[in-house]
Design a protein around this motif. Structure first.
Motif, PDB file in Angstrom:
ATOM      1  N   ASP A  60       0.551 -10.891  -1.607  1.00 38.73           N
ATOM      2  CA  ASP A  60       0.893  -9.609  -2.239  1.00 38.73           C
ATOM      3  C   ASP A  60       2.425  -9.528  -2.333  1.00 38.73           C
ATOM      4  OD1 ASP A  60       0.727  -7.040  -3.294  1.00 38.73           O
ATOM      5  OD2 ASP A  60       0.380  -6.072  -1.343  1.00 38.73           O
ATOM      6  N   TYR A  63       4.265  -8.167   0.804  1.00 41.08           N
ATOM      7  CA  TYR A  63       3.666  -7.060   1.554  1.00 41.08           C
ATOM      8  C   TYR A  63       2.554  -7.596   2.472  1.00 41.08           C
ATOM      9  CZ  TYR A  63       6.549  -3.614  -0.716  1.00 41.08           C
ATOM     10  OH  TYR A  63       7.636  -2.878  -1.121  1.00 41.08           O
ATOM     11  N   HIS A 103      -0.817  -3.445   8.118  1.00 41.79           N
ATOM     12  CA  HIS A 103      -1.520  -4.728   8.114  1.00 41.79           C
ATOM     13  C   HIS A 103      -0.492  -5.841   8.260  1.00 41.79           C
ATOM     14  CE1 HIS A 103      -0.733  -3.204   3.979  1.00 41.79           C
ATOM     15  NE2 HIS A 103      -0.109  -4.357   3.865  1.00 41.79           N
ATOM     16  N   PHE A 139      -7.497  -2.998  -3.529  1.00 43.82           N
ATOM     17  CA  PHE A 139      -7.447  -4.122  -4.471  1.00 43.82           C
ATOM     18  C   PHE A 139      -8.849  -4.576  -4.864  1.00 43.82           C
ATOM     19  CE2 PHE A 139      -3.089  -5.598  -2.566  1.00 43.82           C
ATOM     20  CZ  PHE A 139      -2.457  -4.518  -3.173  1.00 43.82           C
ATOM     21  N   PHE A 158      -6.324  -3.622   1.898  1.00 42.08           N
ATOM     22  CA  PHE A 158      -5.718  -4.236   0.712  1.00 42.08           C
ATOM     23  C   PHE A 158      -6.377  -5.609   0.529  1.00 42.08           C
ATOM     24  CE2 PHE A 158      -3.127  -0.767   2.035  1.00 42.08           C
ATOM     25  CZ  PHE A 158      -2.846  -0.139   0.832  1.00 42.08           C
ATOM     26  N   ARG A 192      11.678   2.134   5.138  1.00 44.72           N
ATOM     27  CA  ARG A 192      10.688   2.699   4.210  1.00 44.72           C
ATOM     28  C   ARG A 192       9.346   2.220   4.745  1.00 44.72           C
ATOM     29  NH1 ARG A 192       6.499   0.058   0.966  1.00 44.72           N
ATOM     30  NH2 ARG A 192       5.894   1.556  -0.586  1.00 44.72           N
ATOM     31  N   ASP A 194       5.627   1.461   4.548  1.00 43.99           N
ATOM     32  CA  ASP A 194       4.535   1.146   3.649  1.00 43.99           C
ATOM     33  C   ASP A 194       3.226   1.812   4.084  1.00 43.99           C
ATOM     34  OD1 ASP A 194       3.896  -0.761   1.389  1.00 43.99           O
ATOM     35  OD2 ASP A 194       2.428  -1.459   2.844  1.00 43.99           O
ATOM     36  N   VAL A 195       2.540   2.440   3.153  1.00 42.14           N
ATOM     37  CA  VAL A 195       1.238   3.106   3.391  1.00 42.14           C
ATOM     38  C   VAL A 195       1.067   3.596   4.839  1.00 42.14           C
ATOM     39  CG1 VAL A 195      -0.035   2.096   1.451  1.00 42.14           C
ATOM     40  CG2 VAL A 195       0.054   0.827   3.584  1.00 42.14           C
ATOM     41  N   GLU A 236       5.625   6.227   2.918  1.00 46.73           N
ATOM     42  CA  GLU A 236       4.835   6.209   1.685  1.00 46.73           C
ATOM     43  C   GLU A 236       3.522   6.914   2.007  1.00 46.73           C
ATOM     44  OE1 GLU A 236       2.940   3.091  -1.603  1.00 46.73           O
ATOM     45  OE2 GLU A 236       2.987   2.552   0.497  1.00 46.73           O
ATOM     46  N   HIS A 312       8.111  -0.307  -7.421  1.00 47.97           N
ATOM     47  CA  HIS A 312       7.553  -1.611  -7.769  1.00 47.97           C
ATOM     48  C   HIS A 312       6.050  -1.595  -7.992  1.00 47.97           C
ATOM     49  CE1 HIS A 312       6.798  -0.967  -3.591  1.00 47.97           C
ATOM     50  NE2 HIS A 312       5.967  -1.989  -3.570  1.00 47.97           N
ATOM     51  N   ASP A 313       5.402  -0.458  -7.772  1.00 45.01           N
ATOM     52  CA  ASP A 313       3.957  -0.341  -7.992  1.00 45.01           C
ATOM     53  C   ASP A 313       3.633   0.449  -9.256  1.00 45.01           C
ATOM     54  OD1 ASP A 313       3.393  -1.608  -5.523  1.00 45.01           O
ATOM     55  OD2 ASP A 313       3.495   0.311  -4.448  1.00 45.01           O
ATOM     56  N   ARG A 398       1.147  -3.322 -12.189  1.00 40.57           N
ATOM     57  CA  ARG A 398       2.362  -3.332 -11.366  1.00 40.57           C
ATOM     58  C   ARG A 398       3.400  -4.360 -11.815  1.00 40.57           C
ATOM     59  NH1 ARG A 398       0.578  -3.058  -5.147  1.00 40.57           N
ATOM     60  NH2 ARG A 398      -0.092  -5.196  -5.570  1.00 40.57           N
ATOM     61  N   ARG A 402       8.040  -5.400 -12.332  1.00 42.35           N
ATOM     62  CA  ARG A 402       8.461  -6.590 -11.579  1.00 42.35           C
ATOM     63  C   ARG A 402       9.028  -7.696 -12.451  1.00 42.35           C
ATOM     64  NH1 ARG A 402       3.342  -6.647  -7.272  1.00 42.35           N
ATOM     65  NH2 ARG A 402       3.649  -4.474  -6.601  1.00 42.35           N
TER      66      ARG A 402
HETATM   67  C1  GLC Z   1       2.169  -0.265  -0.715  1.00 42.42           C
HETATM   68  C2  GLC Z   1       3.158  -1.126  -1.457  1.00 42.42           C
HETATM   69  C3  GLC Z   1       2.398  -2.067  -2.348  1.00 42.42           C
HETATM   70  C4  GLC Z   1       1.519  -2.940  -1.487  1.00 42.42           C
HETATM   71  C5  GLC Z   1       0.618  -2.103  -0.588  1.00 42.42           C
HETATM   72  C6  GLC Z   1       0.039  -2.948   0.505  1.00 42.42           C
HETATM   73  O1  GLC Z   1       1.472   0.576  -1.551  1.00 42.42           O
HETATM   74  O2  GLC Z   1       4.065  -0.328  -2.138  1.00 42.42           O
HETATM   75  O3  GLC Z   1       3.249  -2.850  -3.149  1.00 42.42           O
HETATM   76  O4  GLC Z   1       0.728  -3.759  -2.298  1.00 42.42           O
HETATM   77  O5  GLC Z   1       1.307  -1.062   0.044  1.00 42.42           O
HETATM   78  O6  GLC Z   1       1.042  -3.342   1.391  1.00 42.42           O
END
Ligand code: GLC
Ligand code: CA
Length: 535
Positions: A60, A63, A103, A139, A158, A192, A194-195, A236, A312-313, A398, A402
């Motif tokens: 990913d 990520y 994760h 996903f 994910f 920052r 992530d999720v 996030e 980036h998403d 996405r 990118r």
């Molecule tokens: C967040 C990130 C994304 C990533 C996901 C899993 O949403 O911004 O890019 O795929 O988390 O880490």
């Protein structure tokens, strides 16, 4: 309210793979970023949010982390990272690291051990069950993956190569805080996260976001790591309401500095529909209602928001809500002015400051992103026509954010001397940094002005927000302090609109048009936008 540096900061997000390639392998890297710090200094930003550069098999695009304290070879090494921090520091630019701790990668040593040795202590760092339940992955497909070795399933919200960490495990939590301290000791400006709203999940009850222990964990994390320093922490938080945002960001709660909430981004798809069911027409009244709610309900001192159109998403905002033709520059400036003068910390995503647009993807072969590819596979299996699938990917996929940063009109937009990992947008011949810097009326200089305004004006932090009654397609608000009032207006359409607020202008603060003239004529040309101080 205690003021922090980030109240008056503008943050610039870098997606390292796509920013600048220093060695011709077609992939952006840390040295590439360092080579462009002068450009960022010219823009004036206070900090960079750096998307992940850690060691990763790149399922990913980073990520999925296999070692939080090492740098991916394709991006450089720890010496490059230290040099970036040092060079940024001399330019007064902070580095915000991406913290991905919902994760890991399936190649992280913890997961390798957990999988191979079901009786190891690492086993409990992840979430294993004998039977899957109904949880699904962002996903596509089930969120549970069967593992042959022990005959159990592990959870992955994910990709199946991103096993979810078990935050119930206290040893694991402290390992994460130690890792955060490793980065804090290097002198970073914050994280920052992530999720982050998923870490309190209760899988057996199919609770993922906003689980019962989420805020306990964040308080514990704050105490054990960044709480002692003046760092920026931004979560996030897809499911946040203003009430939830206050839990995260009320200074008295000792959790985070601010959140990314996505309610406005929700307007990019049909109500209650999956993201792929996109809605290109911007519903301006709905957008006004959402911002009005956040600006008024997240009161000063009780919470703090971030302000963004892109990351980036997400699709390039000009392609979904702005104009990519005749009014590209004007709509880019209008969207910027409208957003940056609200209360919150603004974020600029690389290329936004020159008005980059979505990429004209033609075939699935051009698509890299795992989310898009999994979606396409599932949709094809369900019999959806490929043209419809490509329409969605073109608009909302996405990869649009990118494609390589467009530095010049030359070969590969000046991003690489080799073959870029994702194609360069053909419009780089017109849309590029070199051209933007050479044109004093470019989008770049509007962003530069907005960044400066943010640094220099307390009213951007303190003033109240009052939405104004206007025709549908016009968004107007007044920011009011005890002494002063500022009117911000944007016509979010390709048509002329009437605008008739009885106001007296003292000063023009920023504009992409002739503000006094627009006010006098009681009408706005397409994408007119301005901020004026009222007399
Ligand atoms: C967040 C990130 C994304 C990533 C996901 C899993 O949403 O911004 O890019 O795929 O988390 O880490
Ligand atoms: Ca490279």
């Amino acid at each position: 309210m205690e003021k922090h540096w980030w109240h008056k900061a503008t943050i610039y997000q870098i997606y390292p793979r796509s920013f600048m390639d220093s060695n011709g392998d077609g992939i952006g890297d840390i040295k590439g970023i360092t080579s462009k710090l002068d450009y960022l200094q010219k823009l004036g930003i206070t900090a960079i949010w750096l998307s992940p550069v850690y060691q990763s098999p790149m399922d990913d695009n980073g990520y999925d982390i296999s070692d939080y304290e090492a740098i991916a070879d394709i991006f450089g090494d720890m010496a490059d990272m230290d040099e970036l921090l040092a060079q940024a520091n001399t330019r007064d630019i902070k580095i915000i690291m991406d913290l991905v701790v919902n994760h890991t990668s399936d190649e992280h040593a913890w997961f390798v051990e957990a999988r191979q040795h079901p009786d190891s202590s690492e086993r409990d760092f992840y979430i294993w069950r004998d039977q899957p339940n109904g949880l699904t992955s962002t996903f596509s497909g089930s969120a549970w993956q069967y593992d042959e070795v022990s005959g159990q399933y592990y959870l992955h919200l994910f990709s199946k190569r991103q096993p979810d960490l078990n935050w119930e495990n206290e040893t694991l939590r402290h390992k994460i805080y130690d890792m955060m301290n490793f980065w804090i000791d290097k002198g970073i400006g914050g994280f920052r996260m992530d999720v982050i709203d998923l870490i309190g999940k209760v899988p057996d009850q199919e609770i993922t976001g906003n689980g019962p222990k989420l805020h306990d964990y964040l308080k514990e994390m704050n105490r054990a790591s960044f709480g002692k320093y003046d760092l920026l922490t931004v979560g996030e938080t897809w499911g946040a309401t203003p009430e939830i945002a206050k839990q995260y960001s009320n200074p008295d709660n000792d959790e985070l500095s601010m959140v990314f909430q996505f309610e406005h981004i929700g307007l990019q798809h049909k109500p209650d529909a999956p993201k792929w069911d996109f809605e290109k027409e911007l519903n301006v009244p709905a957008l006004k209602a959402i911002f009005n709610k956040w600006q008024t309900e997240l009161e000063l001192g009780q919470g703090w928001n971030s302000l963004f159109w892109n990351n980036h998403d997400l699709p390039r905002v000009l392609s979904i809500w702005g104009n990519t033709g005749e009014y590209r520059e004007k709509s880019a400036k209008a969207l910027a002015i409208l957003l940056h003068l609200m209360r919150g910390t603004p974020y600029i995503y690389q290329g936004e400051e020159i008005g980059m647009t979505n990429y004209p993807f033609q075939t699935l072969d051009e698509v890299d992103d795992i989310e898009s590819r999994n979606y396409a596979a599932e949709a094809l299996e369900n019999g959806m026509p490929i043209d419809d699938i490509m329409d969605s990917i073109r608009m909302i996929g996405r990869d649009n954010a990118r494609t390589p940063m467009q530095w010049t009109a030359g070969s590969q937009a000046g991003f690489t001397t080799g073959h870029p990992w994702l194609p360069v947008n053909p419009n780089h011949e017109r849309i590029n940094v070199e051209a933007a810097l050479a044109d004093p009326n470019s989008i770049f200089y509007i962003y530069q002005q907005l960044v400066t305004l943010r640094k220099e004006n307390d009213w951007l932090v303190d003033a109240d927000f009052e939405l104004q009654e206007t025709v549908d397609k016009v968004f107007a608000y007044i920011r009011k302090t005890a002494d002063d009032a500022y009117l911000v207006v944007a016509n979010l359409s390709n048509q002329q609109q009437t605008f008739d607020l009885p106001v007296q202008v003292a000063d023009v603060v920023i504009t992409n048009t002739s503000a006094p003239q627009a006010l006098a004529s009681k009408s706005l040309e397409p994408w007119d936008a301005f901020c004026v101080k009222l007399a």
